[in-house]
Write a protein that holds these residues in place. Structure first.
Motif, PDB file in Angstrom:
ATOM      1  N   SER A  55       0.797  -1.212   0.000  1.00 26.27           N
ATOM      2  CA  SER A  55       0.000   0.000   0.000  1.00 26.27           C
ATOM      3  C   SER A  55       0.840   1.277   0.000  1.00 26.27           C
ATOM      4  N   LYS A  57      -0.514   4.049   0.721  1.00 20.81           N
ATOM      5  CA  LYS A  57      -1.068   4.779   1.858  1.00 20.81           C
ATOM      6  C   LYS A  57      -0.235   4.536   3.125  1.00 20.81           C
ATOM      7  N   ARG A  65       8.112   0.161  -0.247  1.00 23.07           N
ATOM      8  CA  ARG A  65       7.160  -0.706  -0.951  1.00 23.07           C
ATOM      9  C   ARG A  65       7.897  -1.773  -1.761  1.00 23.07           C
ATOM     10  N   VAL A  99      -1.453  -8.902  -1.393  1.00 24.36           N
ATOM     11  CA  VAL A  99      -1.417  -7.522  -0.925  1.00 24.36           C
ATOM     12  C   VAL A  99      -0.916  -7.527   0.515  1.00 24.36           C
ATOM     13  N   ASN A 101      -0.905  -5.668   3.933  1.00 21.68           N
ATOM     14  CA  ASN A 101      -1.789  -4.700   4.588  1.00 21.68           C
ATOM     15  C   ASN A 101      -1.232  -4.103   5.864  1.00 21.68           C
TER      16      ASN A 101
END
Length: 136
Positions: A55, A57, A65, A99, A101
């Motif tokens: 993410s 965010k 990342r 993904v 999280n």
């Protein structure tokens, strides 16, 4: 002897339409901090394809990342063999999207453990899916 611990170009999920279809009509499994979306599409370039994401965010800097995605790819690459052999004999492809999280950078050991948990769950789903699918 073929190389078994590889993640070559055909095994990477990159087609935008296929990824959109995965998120619209696929299902998901969670083993916090990882979530795996999966779909048994009609057609795919390879029997088993995977993509990885972290993410923006939660991780503003791209190098953070990228580090997480490298760890995800490495854990998947080393642990995909049982799932790959299960899928290989079937005529039904599988696409996966992982993904991350979590909110902080994870150690590799955590990612590897959670990846193993997700792939074991997925192996059971594949075995159940092939029992439900009629042979034609």
């Amino acid at each position: 002897m073929p190389k078994q611990f590889t993640l070559n170009k055909k095994e990477r999920l990159k087609k935008t339409k296929l990824i959109e279809h995965l998120f619209q009509s696929g299902k998901k499994i969670t083993a916090f901090p990882l979530r795996m979306h999966y779909l048994f599409p009609e057609q795919a370039d390879a029997p088993l394809q995977a993509a990885f994401s972290a993410s923006k965010k939660n991780f503003k800097r791209s190098h953070e990342r990228n580090l997480i995605k490298r760890k995800l790819r490495e854990a998947y690459r080393l642990q995909k063999l049982p799932l790959q052999t299960e899928i290989a004999g079937k005529n039904q492809p599988l696409i996966l999207f992982f993904v991350y999280n979590g909110k902080e950078k994870p150690p590799y050991e955590l990612i590897a453990a959670k990846m193993q948990e997700l792939l074991n769950k997925m192996l059971l789903i594949v075995q159940a899916h092939e029992a439900d699918t009629p042979n034609t």
